[in-house]
Design a protein around this motif. Structure first.
Motif, PDB file in Angstrom:
ATOM      1  N   LEU A  37       0.819  -1.203   0.000  1.00 15.47           N
ATOM      2  CA  LEU A  37       0.000   0.000   0.000  1.00 15.47           C
ATOM      3  C   LEU A  37       0.858   1.260   0.000  1.00 15.47           C
ATOM      4  O   LEU A  37       0.545   2.239  -0.695  1.00 15.47           O
ATOM      5  N   ARG A  38       1.934   1.255   0.763  1.00 13.87           N
ATOM      6  CA  ARG A  38       2.799   2.439   0.806  1.00 13.87           C
ATOM      7  C   ARG A  38       3.452   2.695  -0.540  1.00 13.87           C
ATOM      8  O   ARG A  38       3.537   3.842  -0.996  1.00 13.87           O
ATOM      9  N   THR A  39       3.916   1.628  -1.160  1.00 14.48           N
ATOM     10  CA  THR A  39       4.537   1.783  -2.482  1.00 14.48           C
ATOM     11  C   THR A  39       3.529   2.324  -3.488  1.00 14.48           C
ATOM     12  O   THR A  39       3.817   3.259  -4.248  1.00 14.48           O
ATOM     13  N   ARG A  40       2.331   1.736  -3.476  1.00 10.96           N
ATOM     14  CA  ARG A  40       1.298   2.193  -4.407  1.00 10.96           C
ATOM     15  C   ARG A  40       0.860   3.614  -4.098  1.00 10.96           C
ATOM     16  O   ARG A  40       0.607   4.407  -5.013  1.00 10.96           O
ATOM     17  N   HIS A  41       0.789   3.955  -2.829  1.00 12.02           N
ATOM     18  CA  HIS A  41       0.384   5.300  -2.445  1.00 12.02           C
ATOM     19  C   HIS A  41       1.389   6.336  -2.935  1.00 12.02           C
ATOM     20  O   HIS A  41       1.007   7.416  -3.419  1.00 12.02           O
ATOM     21  N   GLU A  42       2.661   6.019  -2.831  1.00 11.32           N
ATOM     22  CA  GLU A  42       3.678   6.937  -3.325  1.00 11.32           C
ATOM     23  C   GLU A  42       3.542   7.139  -4.830  1.00 11.32           C
ATOM     24  O   GLU A  42       3.683   8.264  -5.337  1.00 11.32           O
ATOM     25  N   GLU A  43       3.258   6.051  -5.553  1.00 10.56           N
ATOM     26  CA  GLU A  43       3.065   6.168  -7.003  1.00 10.56           C
ATOM     27  C   GLU A  43       1.854   7.051  -7.315  1.00 10.56           C
ATOM     28  O   GLU A  43       1.911   7.916  -8.207  1.00 10.56           O
ATOM     29  N   LEU A  44       0.772   6.834  -6.582  1.00  8.67           N
ATOM     30  CA  LEU A  44      -0.444   7.609  -6.823  1.00  8.67           C
ATOM     31  C   LEU A  44      -0.252   9.076  -6.451  1.00  8.67           C
ATOM     32  O   LEU A  44      -0.829   9.967  -7.103  1.00  8.67           O
ATOM     33  N   LEU A  45       0.526   9.345  -5.416  1.00  5.29           N
ATOM     34  CA  LEU A  45       0.803  10.733  -5.056  1.00  5.29           C
ATOM     35  C   LEU A  45       1.579  11.444  -6.153  1.00  5.29           C
ATOM     36  O   LEU A  45       1.314  12.624  -6.447  1.00  5.29           O
ATOM     37  N   ARG A  46       2.534  10.743  -6.760  1.00  3.13           N
ATOM     38  CA  ARG A  46       3.275  11.344  -7.877  1.00  3.13           C
ATOM     39  C   ARG A  46       2.342  11.590  -9.060  1.00  3.13           C
ATOM     40  O   ARG A  46       2.411  12.646  -9.712  1.00  3.13           O
ATOM     41  N   THR A  47       1.478  10.605  -9.334  1.00  3.04           N
ATOM     42  CA  THR A  47       0.510  10.782 -10.423  1.00  3.04           C
ATOM     43  C   THR A  47      -0.414  11.955 -10.136  1.00  3.04           C
ATOM     44  O   THR A  47      -0.722  12.760 -11.033  1.00  3.04           O
ATOM     45  N   GLU A  48      -0.854  12.071  -8.898  1.00  4.17           N
ATOM     46  CA  GLU A  48      -1.728  13.186  -8.519  1.00  4.17           C
ATOM     47  C   GLU A  48      -1.023  14.524  -8.697  1.00  4.17           C
ATOM     48  O   GLU A  48      -1.600  15.488  -9.226  1.00  4.17           O
ATOM     49  N   ARG A  49       0.231  14.591  -8.267  1.00  6.94           N
ATOM     50  CA  ARG A  49       0.983  15.845  -8.397  1.00  6.94           C
ATOM     51  C   ARG A  49       1.144  16.235  -9.865  1.00  6.94           C
ATOM     52  O   ARG A  49       0.912  17.396 -10.245  1.00  6.94           O
ATOM     53  N   ASP A  50       1.506  15.262 -10.701  1.00  4.87           N
ATOM     54  CA  ASP A  50       1.666  15.550 -12.129  1.00  4.87           C
ATOM     55  C   ASP A  50       0.342  15.967 -12.763  1.00  4.87           C
ATOM     56  O   ASP A  50       0.300  16.886 -13.599  1.00  4.87           O
ATOM     57  N   ALA A  51      -0.739  15.283 -12.367  1.00  8.17           N
ATOM     58  CA  ALA A  51      -2.050  15.609 -12.934  1.00  8.17           C
ATOM     59  C   ALA A  51      -2.499  17.001 -12.509  1.00  8.17           C
ATOM     60  O   ALA A  51      -3.096  17.750 -13.314  1.00  8.17           O
ATOM     61  N   ARG A  52      -2.216  17.369 -11.283  1.00 12.08           N
ATOM     62  CA  ARG A  52      -2.585  18.709 -10.811  1.00 12.08           C
ATOM     63  C   ARG A  52      -1.813  19.785 -11.572  1.00 12.08           C
ATOM     64  O   ARG A  52      -2.387  20.816 -11.982  1.00 12.08           O
ATOM     65  N   GLU A  53      -0.526  19.552 -11.787  1.00 12.23           N
ATOM     66  CA  GLU A  53       0.277  20.522 -12.528  1.00 12.23           C
ATOM     67  C   GLU A  53      -0.222  20.665 -13.961  1.00 12.23           C
ATOM     68  O   GLU A  53      -0.310  21.781 -14.487  1.00 12.23           O
ATOM     69  N   ARG A  54      -0.553  19.540 -14.587  1.00 14.34           N
ATOM     70  CA  ARG A  54      -1.049  19.597 -15.954  1.00 14.34           C
ATOM     71  C   ARG A  54      -2.385  20.336 -16.014  1.00 14.34           C
ATOM     72  O   ARG A  54      -2.622  21.134 -16.933  1.00 14.34           O
ATOM     73  N   TRP A  55      -3.255  20.088 -15.065  1.00  8.70           N
ATOM     74  CA  TRP A  55      -4.546  20.783 -15.037  1.00  8.70           C
ATOM     75  C   TRP A  55      -4.345  22.288 -14.905  1.00  8.70           C
ATOM     76  O   TRP A  55      -4.952  23.075 -15.644  1.00  8.70           O
ATOM     77  N   HIS A  56      -3.488  22.697 -13.966  1.00 10.21           N
ATOM     78  CA  HIS A  56      -3.233  24.127 -13.784  1.00 10.21           C
ATOM     79  C   HIS A  56      -2.626  24.750 -15.046  1.00 10.21           C
ATOM     80  O   HIS A  56      -2.991  25.876 -15.419  1.00 10.21           O
ATOM     81  N   GLU A  57      -1.719  24.024 -15.679  1.00 12.82           N
ATOM     82  CA  GLU A  57      -1.103  24.543 -16.904  1.00 12.82           C
ATOM     83  C   GLU A  57      -2.137  24.705 -18.016  1.00 12.82           C
ATOM     84  O   GLU A  57      -2.168  25.738 -18.703  1.00 12.82           O
ATOM     85  N   GLN A  58      -2.985  23.694 -18.198  1.00 16.07           N
ATOM     86  CA  GLN A  58      -3.993  23.754 -19.252  1.00 16.07           C
ATOM     87  C   GLN A  58      -5.018  24.849 -18.972  1.00 16.07           C
ATOM     88  O   GLN A  58      -5.460  25.558 -19.905  1.00 16.07           O
TER      89      GLN A  58
END
Length: 209
Positions: A37-58
């Protein structure tokens, strides 16, 4: 956490040993689950951060095009915009260690109909396309955020259960088992003494009757 209830004698000791084995195996399984769960959570947090940045940029890009379009055509340029329609959103789901959470989102912005008026200028046409991309990025961010929260919350619950087992329940079972062993050893010793008394010897020597 309640103290383990133990019947007397060998049956009680056997039950304690089984309970302790189950608790230790449960702790090991929870530990494995927590690592995943911790490993997957870290992956999802990175995905969330990237998705948030892309949304703000768009979104920022779309707003820049909109401002340009309004500077070129004025406020009346927005009067040619078509009436608001709903986008279509489809979310696929998956599971991580039994935790169900969204995986991907397919977002389709409203399509322009043949009878809809065209944007008043090129900048507004770019703004329309950019807002469509921002909408897709927002959907991807929402999915990533929801997934990271679901897995993160399960990781917290799993860590609490693991801590309860290892810090409380397993030590209590170990203490109870040690006490049961001592009690059984004392009982067997007393039984042996009584048998020797009954046989007429104590410590291998005859005793006076």
């Amino acid at each position: 956490m309640a103290e383990p209830r133990v019947p007397p004698g060998r049956a009680g000791r056997l039950r304690l040993r089984r309970s302790l084995d189950v608790a230790r195996r449960g702790a090991d399984l929870l530990d494995q689950k927590l690592r995943v769960l911790r490993t997957r959570h870290e992956e999802l947090l990175r995905t969330e951060r990237d998705a948030r940045e892309r949304w703000h940029e768009q979104l920022a890009r779309a707003e820049r095009w909109l401002r340009r379009g309004l500077l070129l055509g004025g406020e009346e340029a927005m009067e040619t915009a078509d009436e608001a329609r709903l986008a279509e959103l489809s979310v696929s789901w998956t599971a991580t260690m039994g935790v169900r959470h969204p995986d991907t989102a397919a977002c389709t912005p409203p399509r322009r109909r043949p009878e809809d008026p065209a944007p008043a200028n090129t900048a507004l046409a770019h703004a329309e396309a950019a807002y469509a991309e921002a909408l897709r990025a927002a959907a991807a961010y929402a999915v990533a955020r929801s997934a990271s929260r679901a897995v993160g919350e399960e990781a917290v619950r799993t860590r609490r259960r693991l801590r309860a087992l290892r810090r409380h329940w397993v030590p209590r079972l170990e203490t109870a088992l040690a006490a049961a062993d001592r009690a059984l050893e004392q009982s067997e010793h007393e039984d042996a003494v009584r048998r020797r008394w009954a046989a007429g010897t104590v410590d291998g020597r005859p005793h006076a009757r």
